[in-house]
Design a protein around this motif. Sequence first.
Motif, PDB file in Angstrom:
ATOM      1  N   GLN A 151     -10.263  -3.010  -4.365  1.00 53.91           N
ATOM      2  CA  GLN A 151     -10.732  -3.775  -3.305  1.00 53.91           C
ATOM      3  C   GLN A 151      -9.881  -4.227  -2.133  1.00 53.91           C
ATOM      4  O   GLN A 151      -8.692  -4.384  -2.681  1.00 53.91           O
ATOM      5  CB  GLN A 151     -11.597  -5.013  -3.536  1.00 53.91           C
ATOM      6  N   ASN A 152     -10.256  -4.831  -0.971  1.00 48.16           N
ATOM      7  CA  ASN A 152      -9.409  -5.628  -0.036  1.00 48.16           C
ATOM      8  C   ASN A 152      -9.989  -6.981  -0.225  1.00 48.16           C
ATOM      9  O   ASN A 152     -11.413  -7.028  -0.450  1.00 48.16           O
ATOM     10  CB  ASN A 152      -9.476  -5.025   1.377  1.00 48.16           C
ATOM     11  N   ASP A 153      -9.319  -8.044   0.024  1.00 50.06           N
ATOM     12  CA  ASP A 153      -9.862  -9.310   0.337  1.00 50.06           C
ATOM     13  C   ASP A 153     -10.060  -9.589   1.589  1.00 50.06           C
ATOM     14  O   ASP A 153      -9.556  -8.873   2.498  1.00 50.06           O
ATOM     15  CB  ASP A 153      -9.069 -10.447  -0.494  1.00 50.06           C
ATOM     16  N   ALA A 154     -10.318 -10.997   2.041  1.00 52.85           N
ATOM     17  CA  ALA A 154     -10.880 -11.185   3.497  1.00 52.85           C
ATOM     18  C   ALA A 154     -10.710 -12.769   3.564  1.00 52.85           C
ATOM     19  O   ALA A 154     -10.915 -13.416   2.608  1.00 52.85           O
ATOM     20  CB  ALA A 154     -12.026 -10.658   3.823  1.00 52.85           C
ATOM     21  N   ALA A 155     -10.044 -13.238   4.859  1.00 52.21           N
ATOM     22  CA  ALA A 155      -9.820 -14.493   4.966  1.00 52.21           C
ATOM     23  C   ALA A 155      -9.828 -15.045   6.386  1.00 52.21           C
ATOM     24  O   ALA A 155      -9.849 -14.121   7.155  1.00 52.21           O
ATOM     25  CB  ALA A 155      -8.851 -15.222   4.430  1.00 52.21           C
ATOM     26  N   SER A 156     -10.503 -16.122   6.978  1.00 57.26           N
ATOM     27  CA  SER A 156     -10.728 -16.562   8.250  1.00 57.26           C
ATOM     28  C   SER A 156      -9.434 -16.575   8.906  1.00 57.26           C
ATOM     29  O   SER A 156      -9.220 -16.522  10.003  1.00 57.26           O
ATOM     30  CB  SER A 156     -11.649 -17.613   8.508  1.00 57.26           C
ATOM     31  N   ASN A 157      -8.245 -16.921   7.911  1.00 57.29           N
ATOM     32  CA  ASN A 157      -6.945 -17.168   8.543  1.00 57.29           C
ATOM     33  C   ASN A 157      -6.164 -15.902   8.241  1.00 57.29           C
ATOM     34  O   ASN A 157      -6.125 -15.618   7.252  1.00 57.29           O
ATOM     35  CB  ASN A 157      -6.388 -18.306   7.651  1.00 57.29           C
ATOM     36  N   PRO A 158      -5.549 -15.384   9.485  1.00 55.59           N
ATOM     37  CA  PRO A 158      -4.930 -13.912   9.130  1.00 55.59           C
ATOM     38  C   PRO A 158      -3.532 -13.987   8.514  1.00 55.59           C
ATOM     39  O   PRO A 158      -3.075 -13.042   8.042  1.00 55.59           O
ATOM     40  CB  PRO A 158      -4.767 -13.496  10.636  1.00 55.59           C
ATOM     41  N   SER A 159      -3.019 -15.132   8.136  1.00 55.84           N
ATOM     42  CA  SER A 159      -1.843 -15.335   7.366  1.00 55.84           C
ATOM     43  C   SER A 159      -2.088 -15.192   6.087  1.00 55.84           C
ATOM     44  O   SER A 159      -1.019 -15.201   5.277  1.00 55.84           O
ATOM     45  CB  SER A 159      -1.121 -16.639   7.821  1.00 55.84           C
ATOM     46  N   ILE A 190     -16.928  -0.793 -20.908  1.00 50.86           N
ATOM     47  CA  ILE A 190     -15.620  -0.625 -21.508  1.00 50.86           C
ATOM     48  C   ILE A 190     -14.807  -1.588 -20.807  1.00 50.86           C
ATOM     49  O   ILE A 190     -15.191  -2.394 -20.136  1.00 50.86           O
ATOM     50  CB  ILE A 190     -15.114   0.721 -21.130  1.00 50.86           C
ATOM     51  N   ALA A 191     -13.589  -1.675 -21.104  1.00 55.32           N
ATOM     52  CA  ALA A 191     -12.679  -2.627 -20.413  1.00 55.32           C
ATOM     53  C   ALA A 191     -12.370  -2.215 -19.066  1.00 55.32           C
ATOM     54  O   ALA A 191     -12.403  -1.206 -18.714  1.00 55.32           O
ATOM     55  CB  ALA A 191     -11.087  -2.274 -21.368  1.00 55.32           C
ATOM     56  N   SER A 192     -12.374  -3.299 -18.195  1.00 54.42           N
ATOM     57  CA  SER A 192     -12.612  -3.334 -16.932  1.00 54.42           C
ATOM     58  C   SER A 192     -11.868  -4.427 -16.169  1.00 54.42           C
ATOM     59  O   SER A 192     -11.897  -5.347 -16.685  1.00 54.42           O
ATOM     60  CB  SER A 192     -14.030  -3.228 -16.317  1.00 54.42           C
ATOM     61  N   LEU A 193     -11.532  -4.064 -14.938  1.00 52.99           N
ATOM     62  CA  LEU A 193     -10.696  -5.020 -14.206  1.00 52.99           C
ATOM     63  C   LEU A 193     -11.160  -4.819 -12.790  1.00 52.99           C
ATOM     64  O   LEU A 193     -11.419  -3.523 -12.433  1.00 52.99           O
ATOM     65  CB  LEU A 193      -9.019  -4.876 -14.291  1.00 52.99           C
ATOM     66  N   GLN A 194     -10.868  -5.705 -11.866  1.00 52.78           N
ATOM     67  CA  GLN A 194     -11.189  -5.646 -10.531  1.00 52.78           C
ATOM     68  C   GLN A 194      -9.788  -6.099  -9.813  1.00 52.78           C
ATOM     69  O   GLN A 194      -9.394  -6.990  -9.873  1.00 52.78           O
ATOM     70  CB  GLN A 194     -12.122  -6.294 -10.107  1.00 52.78           C
ATOM     71  N   ILE A 195      -9.016  -5.175  -8.876  1.00 54.13           N
ATOM     72  CA  ILE A 195      -7.802  -5.530  -8.239  1.00 54.13           C
ATOM     73  C   ILE A 195      -8.117  -5.585  -6.593  1.00 54.13           C
ATOM     74  O   ILE A 195      -8.972  -4.797  -6.041  1.00 54.13           O
ATOM     75  CB  ILE A 195      -6.809  -4.534  -8.551  1.00 54.13           C
ATOM     76  N   GLN A 196      -7.759  -6.534  -5.986  1.00 55.57           N
ATOM     77  CA  GLN A 196      -7.675  -6.948  -4.546  1.00 55.57           C
ATOM     78  C   GLN A 196      -6.285  -6.487  -4.078  1.00 55.57           C
ATOM     79  O   GLN A 196      -5.287  -7.343  -4.419  1.00 55.57           O
ATOM     80  CB  GLN A 196      -8.250  -8.116  -4.143  1.00 55.57           C
ATOM     81  N   VAL A 197      -6.092  -5.431  -3.298  1.00 55.17           N
ATOM     82  CA  VAL A 197      -4.744  -4.765  -3.163  1.00 55.17           C
ATOM     83  C   VAL A 197      -4.236  -5.715  -1.599  1.00 55.17           C
ATOM     84  O   VAL A 197      -3.070  -4.780  -1.299  1.00 55.17           O
ATOM     85  CB  VAL A 197      -4.798  -3.386  -2.991  1.00 55.17           C
ATOM     86  N   GLY A 198      -4.719  -6.336  -1.505  1.00 54.30           N
ATOM     87  CA  GLY A 198      -4.325  -7.327  -0.303  1.00 54.30           C
ATOM     88  C   GLY A 198      -5.271  -7.550   0.845  1.00 54.30           C
ATOM     89  O   GLY A 198      -6.593  -7.542   0.406  1.00 54.30           O
ATOM     90  N   PHE A 199      -5.201  -8.471   1.743  1.00 51.18           N
ATOM     91  CA  PHE A 199      -6.139  -8.906   2.838  1.00 51.18           C
ATOM     92  C   PHE A 199      -6.048  -8.030   3.866  1.00 51.18           C
ATOM     93  O   PHE A 199      -5.179  -7.815   4.620  1.00 51.18           O
ATOM     94  CB  PHE A 199      -5.882 -10.054   3.229  1.00 51.18           C
ATOM     95  N   LEU A 200      -7.409  -7.178   4.068  1.00 49.70           N
ATOM     96  CA  LEU A 200      -7.699  -6.588   5.138  1.00 49.70           C
ATOM     97  C   LEU A 200      -7.452  -7.411   6.556  1.00 49.70           C
ATOM     98  O   LEU A 200      -7.181  -6.566   7.556  1.00 49.70           O
ATOM     99  CB  LEU A 200      -8.964  -5.750   5.021  1.00 49.70           C
ATOM    100  N   THR A 201      -7.823  -8.406   6.619  1.00 54.72           N
ATOM    101  CA  THR A 201      -7.750  -9.319   7.566  1.00 54.72           C
ATOM    102  C   THR A 201      -6.394  -9.663   7.913  1.00 54.72           C
ATOM    103  O   THR A 201      -6.186 -10.361   8.955  1.00 54.72           O
ATOM    104  CB  THR A 201      -8.613 -10.470   7.458  1.00 54.72           C
ATOM    105  N   SER A 202      -5.607  -9.592   7.236  1.00 58.56           N
ATOM    106  CA  SER A 202      -3.857  -9.770   7.400  1.00 58.56           C
ATOM    107  C   SER A 202      -3.312  -8.343   8.071  1.00 58.56           C
ATOM    108  O   SER A 202      -3.339  -7.595   7.384  1.00 58.56           O
ATOM    109  CB  SER A 202      -3.297 -10.212   6.195  1.00 58.56           C
ATOM    110  N   PRO A 203      -2.762  -8.721   9.302  1.00 59.88           N
ATOM    111  CA  PRO A 203      -2.142  -7.773   9.923  1.00 59.88           C
ATOM    112  C   PRO A 203      -0.890  -7.026   8.957  1.00 59.88           C
ATOM    113  O   PRO A 203      -0.965  -5.874   8.962  1.00 59.88           O
ATOM    114  CB  PRO A 203      -1.727  -8.197  11.185  1.00 59.88           C
TER     115      PRO A 203
END
Length: 444
Positions: free
Chosen positions: A81-89, A146-159
């Motif tokens: 996944q990507n994460d997201a935030a209102s603050n682009p930093s 089964i064994a499972s994980l969820q990874i967020q590979v960065g914030f799409l809202t961050s340039p």
Amino acid sequence: MGRIFISAAHGGREGGRIDPGTVAGGTTEAREMILLRDLIMGELRSRNWEILSVPDDLSAQGTINWINTRSRPRDVALEIQNDAASNPSVRGATVYYIANNSDRRKNAETLLLALLRKIPQLPNRGVKPDTNSGFGSLVFCRQIAIASLQIQVGFLTSPDDRSLLQNRRRDFAVGIADGLVSWIRVIDPGTTPTEPNYPIINININGTNSSDKGILINGNAYIPINLVNSLNIDLSKAPNIRQVTYKQIVYIKAVDLQEFNISVGWDGATRTVKLRSNVASGQIDKIIFNGRTTKEQLESFLRDNNRNALAQFPDIAQLYLEEARKEGVNHDISFSQMCLETDYLRFSGDIKAEQNNFASLGTIGGGSESAIFDSARIGVRAHIQHLKAYASLEALQQEVVDPRFRFVTRGVAPLVADLSGRWSADLDYGSKILAILKRLYESI
């Protein structure tokens, strides 16, 4: 040999429409994750690993069902996944694992470090139990067999994160592939038992040790289904709770009971899963109610989520206890809301610590301008008053300091869920507060 299931988040049909996920910078989360997923698959297949890709048109529940009908005990599953935030930093990578599972936490650390070795420019936001997610739990971590994980590979809202992903996508893929290979070699070191032989664990319910024993499956605690009756839980209202039959006894995963306001803890020294009934349903989410935590418990919870939280506001817990008690507001709820709004006093959004604004309160003029208070106590008092405005018709006990108090329609939000779409435009706002509240109760 164990196999790897991989799912690119979003892109499927949810609520009658295609869900693109986060949209930012002229692209969508679904598009970026599908491109990354395809590179990960190619990398793993070049190493002769068997990898299965979840179809892109499935819903979240369809994804879970698709994996569960095909998986075998030594397989693993990852959602990217990507994460997201209102603050682009705000930026960085995180891996979520099912709470109270030390094995899965170690797997998550392996996966995250492998990615960061290839992309050291990507900030490390650490591995987190799924109870730390905005929703309090993640179905991908909990309902996959089964064994499972969820990874967020960065914030799409961050340039910066978005540029890294789009310009170094293959490095992302190789790093994640490295982590997956290391992970599956732990799950399946090359030997497969002919039949399972699960470790036995102890069970403690509301402070009393049970004569019944539980079992550990893939590092998760399971309890006999007959114990559910002693917790006054009606499983007919929870069709997604997994049941496992082992040696002619039916077990359920202990962590799934959290949705029934049951605290689930683990004592590694005694190998005991600890279950405790929380406040009765219908009371845990009442804003005008008595809190149940102490100052020390609130401080401990805050430090567990931000070790530097009390450096600037050493009296914050006491302030919430005192100010909430004066107005009859549940200090556990107001404190949990503060944790959500300030990111556990990190102030990672637009509001700064020196504003003493712990609940994103606006000024009298409205708009996007945030209020500033002279002291932490006045900021907490304003927060409590604003909550009381929403939850009650009763008069305030102290002089009004909340700049927006008179603009609230009194009594429209007696429950935490009623704050969604009112205090915040986020329709999941109340659920996010309750998720933190439940974690607070599990910590005491």
